[in-house]
Enzyme design. Structure first.
Site, mmCIF file in Angstrom:
data_model
loop_
_atom_site.group_PDB
_atom_site.id
_atom_site.type_symbol
_atom_site.label_atom_id
_atom_site.label_comp_id
_atom_site.label_asym_id
_atom_site.label_seq_id
_atom_site.Cartn_x
_atom_site.Cartn_y
_atom_site.Cartn_z
ATOM 1 N N HIS A 21 0.854 -1.186 0.000
ATOM 2 C CA HIS A 21 0.000 0.000 0.000
ATOM 3 C C HIS A 21 0.884 1.228 0.000
ATOM 4 C CE1 HIS A 21 -3.175 2.794 1.077
ATOM 5 N NE2 HIS A 21 -4.000 1.852 0.681
ATOM 6 N N ASP A 71 -7.906 -5.405 0.251
ATOM 7 C CA ASP A 71 -8.418 -6.254 -0.827
ATOM 8 C C ASP A 71 -8.008 -7.712 -0.717
ATOM 9 O OD1 ASP A 71 -9.849 -4.382 -2.234
ATOM 10 O OD2 ASP A 71 -8.069 -3.620 -3.233
HETATM 11 N N1 ACO Z 1 4.000 -7.736 -4.732
HETATM 12 C C1 ACO Z 1 5.342 -7.753 -4.922
HETATM 13 N N2 ACO Z 1 6.131 -6.666 -4.828
HETATM 14 C C2 ACO Z 1 5.535 -5.500 -4.525
HETATM 15 C C3 ACO Z 1 4.156 -5.402 -4.283
HETATM 16 C C4 ACO Z 1 3.374 -6.577 -4.403
HETATM 17 N N3 ACO Z 1 2.048 -6.541 -4.206
HETATM 18 N N4 ACO Z 1 3.829 -4.128 -4.007
HETATM 19 C C5 ACO Z 1 4.985 -3.449 -4.040
HETATM 20 N N5 ACO Z 1 6.012 -4.279 -4.359
HETATM 21 C C6 ACO Z 1 7.437 -3.923 -4.452
HETATM 22 C C7 ACO Z 1 7.720 -3.094 -5.685
HETATM 23 O O1 ACO Z 1 8.034 -3.900 -6.804
HETATM 24 C C8 ACO Z 1 8.894 -2.259 -5.225
HETATM 25 O O2 ACO Z 1 10.040 -3.082 -5.233
HETATM 26 P P1 ACO Z 1 11.509 -2.456 -5.534
HETATM 27 O O3 ACO Z 1 11.807 -1.542 -4.394
HETATM 28 O O4 ACO Z 1 12.395 -3.652 -5.615
HETATM 29 O O5 ACO Z 1 11.384 -1.742 -6.854
HETATM 30 C C9 ACO Z 1 8.572 -1.970 -3.756
HETATM 31 O O6 ACO Z 1 7.727 -3.070 -3.351
HETATM 32 C C10 ACO Z 1 7.825 -0.657 -3.536
HETATM 33 O O7 ACO Z 1 6.622 -0.702 -4.273
HETATM 34 P P2 ACO Z 1 6.043 0.490 -5.128
HETATM 35 O O8 ACO Z 1 5.422 -0.066 -6.373
HETATM 36 O O9 ACO Z 1 7.070 1.561 -5.289
HETATM 37 O O10 ACO Z 1 4.927 0.998 -4.147
HETATM 38 P P3 ACO Z 1 3.732 1.981 -4.520
HETATM 39 O O11 ACO Z 1 3.412 2.717 -3.285
HETATM 40 O O12 ACO Z 1 4.040 2.771 -5.743
HETATM 41 O O13 ACO Z 1 2.525 0.988 -4.926
HETATM 42 C C11 ACO Z 1 0.690 -0.453 -4.724
HETATM 43 C C12 ACO Z 1 1.527 0.634 -4.043
HETATM 44 C C13 ACO Z 1 0.225 0.029 -6.111
HETATM 45 C C14 ACO Z 1 -0.554 -0.722 -3.884
HETATM 46 C C15 ACO Z 1 1.541 -1.738 -4.865
HETATM 47 O O14 ACO Z 1 1.929 -2.196 -3.582
HETATM 48 C C16 ACO Z 1 0.819 -2.841 -5.627
HETATM 49 O O15 ACO Z 1 0.861 -2.838 -6.862
HETATM 50 N N6 ACO Z 1 0.134 -3.781 -4.907
HETATM 51 C C17 ACO Z 1 -0.615 -4.829 -5.568
HETATM 52 C C18 ACO Z 1 -1.950 -4.295 -6.058
HETATM 53 C C19 ACO Z 1 -2.911 -4.035 -4.924
HETATM 54 O O16 ACO Z 1 -3.121 -4.865 -4.054
HETATM 55 N N7 ACO Z 1 -3.550 -2.865 -4.988
HETATM 56 C C20 ACO Z 1 -4.549 -2.461 -3.980
HETATM 57 C C21 ACO Z 1 -4.038 -1.312 -3.183
HETATM 58 S S1 ACO Z 1 -5.128 -0.939 -1.871
HETATM 59 C C22 ACO Z 1 -6.459 -0.214 -2.575
HETATM 60 O O17 ACO Z 1 -6.442 0.380 -3.614
HETATM 61 C C23 ACO Z 1 -7.648 -0.353 -1.858
#
Ligand code: ACO
Length: 403
Positions: free
Chosen positions: A284, A341
């Site tokens: 998140h 979620d």
């Molecule tokens: N699975 C694996 N790796 C992940 C995940 C995940 N679900 N989420 C983040 N990471 C990793 C990224 O690849 C990144 O790795 P790095 O540092 O090696 O490049 C690091 O964690 C940081 O992640 P970001 O993408 O920079 O985090 P951001 O804050 O931009 O994204 C998000 C947040 C979009 C929610 C992301 O965690 C994600 O895509 N999660 C999966 C989708 C999801 O569940 N969305 C629902 C969000 S809650 C809502 O809307 C109600």
């Protein structure tokens, strides 16, 4: 100059300076008194009230009132608010025909967002956003008609007749009846299921400046009407990185099950970032500790499964994935925990909703939050139209051939 930064921002922009903040990780777009989040401590409060207390003691209608009007209603205010919503649940007969124009296999999200946008055509009085009475009427209409729209989108997708709302029922019961009921047949639902769905809607009701709410604010900042602005928010919510994640989680769990239930192999794929695979329902932007909503949802999942007497292998797979993640350096270092979620889809499925309706249920919950933000923005006389800067990376000036 100016504690609000508006004057400073204007000065910097006029001087040719821009701040590049990819994904707005560090830029506040507004001031808001609606929802407080402390992502490091795992705290979520609506108008100061902890989500845990609201989930246990309140109702979705009461929370809607709280978010939109800023205070909990008195019993009289709540009764009046509820009665008004119950009176406005019907859709215009012509709007019902609108659903027939979509292909049967259409995803319900674009159907729902189109129908909400179309409300502006049926209620042109909603265009007058300067009249508080008109804004209140649009608010009531939207809260009342949205469950009907969502249920009709479902009925359309399964080819079943649409049911008129029964205004003697509560909002959630009415929605469930319009979704799962049949004309001239009594519909009964366990009050525990109604309560659980009501609570899930509370958990989704607001989350400050997330992608869809920011969209509602941005669209609304041009003085676009409430229905149109919220239609934009519904579209933003559909994306799998936002509300679409609840559908994506179930699809992910189904895929893992279909390939023999090997969670370790799947987790290795995630950690190696193979084909961009993510553990959906994890991570998140704001929560760097357990999402407080996910904790409540997880407990509810166990209760609902017990109540319905169903066992779902997918719940075990989900718990297995969480267990691995909580002890794995990849997830620990990146502070990735289950978000709201991760477990909701399993509950919705146990209640009988098809996967494609999951994001619609999220939208149903988020509606009062979107409305509250749209209204807060319009009530603030310092609001400016949203218009971000860019860093131009294209060609520098060049001549058209022959010019
Ligand atoms: N699975 C694996 N790796 C992940 C995940 C995940 N679900 N989420 C983040 N990471 C990793 C990224 O690849 C990144 O790795 P790095 O540092 O090696 O490049 C690091 O964690 C940081 O992640 P970001 O993408 O920079 O985090 P951001 O804050 O931009 O994204 C998000 C947040 C979009 C929610 C992301 O965690 C994600 O895509 N999660 C999966 C989708 C999801 O569940 N969305 C629902 C969000 S809650 C809502 O809307 C109600």
């Amino acid at each position: 100059e100016g504690a609000d930064g508006i004057a400073l921002g204007k000065f910097l922009a006029q001087s040719g300076y821009s701040t590049f903040d990819n994904g707005f990780v560090n830029t506040a777009s507004c001031k808001s008194a609606i929802t407080y989040i402390d992502g490091n401590a795992g705290i979520l409060r609506y108008r100061g009230y902890p989500i845990e207390q609201l989930a246990e003691k309140s109702t979705f209608i009461e929370v809607s009132y709280l978010l939109i009007h800023g205070e909990l209603p008195t019993p009289e205010q709540l009764a009046e608010f509820t009665a008004k919503i119950q009176r406005h649940t019907l859709l215009h007969e012509d709007l019902k025909l609108f659903f027939n124009g979509f292909p049967r296999n259409a995803h319900p999200m674009p159907v729902v967002s189109s129908a909400v946008n179309a409300l502006s055509a049926y209620y042109p009085d909603s265009l007058d956003h300067n009249d508080p009475a008109q804004v209140e009427l649009s608010t009531i209409r939207l809260l009342a008609k949205f469950p009907t729209i969502c249920a009709y989108a479902y009925k359309k997708s399964v080819g079943q007749p649409m049911l008129y709302p029964d205004n003697s029922l509560s909002l959630v019961e009415n929605f469930l009846r319009m979704t799962f009921g049949f004309p001239a047949e009594p519909y009964e639902v366990d009050p525990e299921i109604v309560k659980a769905l009501d609570m899930l809607l509370i958990l989704h009701a607001d989350h400050e400046q997330n992608c869809s709410t920011s969209t509602v604010r941005l669209v609304g900042s041009s003085n676009a009407n409430l229905f149109t602005s919220i239609s934009g928010g519904i579209n933003a919510l559909w994306g799998p990185l936002h509300g679409g994640a609840n559908q994506a989680v179930l699809e992910m769990l189904d895929d893992i099950k279909a390939s023999g239930g090997d969670t370790t192999a799947f987790m290795n794929k995630v950690k190696n970032k193979e084909d961009g695979v993510k553990l959906m329902g994890f991570g998140h932007r704001v929560y760097k500790n357990y999402d407080p909503r996910a904790a409540i949802v997880k407990q509810t999942a166990d209760r609902i499964f017990e109540l319905l007497g169903v066992s779902d292998e997918l719940l075990d797979i989900a718990k297995g994935l969480e267990d691995v993640a909580l002890h794995d350096d990849y997830f620990i270092e990146r502070k990735l925990y289950p978000n709201v979620d991760f477990y909701t889809g399993l509950i919705y499925r146990a209640m009988g909703f098809p996967t494609r309706m999951f994001t619609v249920l999220f939208a149903l919950g988020r509606l009062p939050g979107w409305i509250a933000h749209w209204r807060e923005m319009h009530e603030d006389p310092t609001t400016k139209i949203g218009r971000p800067q860019q860093i131009y990376t294209g060609s520098t000036a060049r001549d058209y051939p022959g010019a």
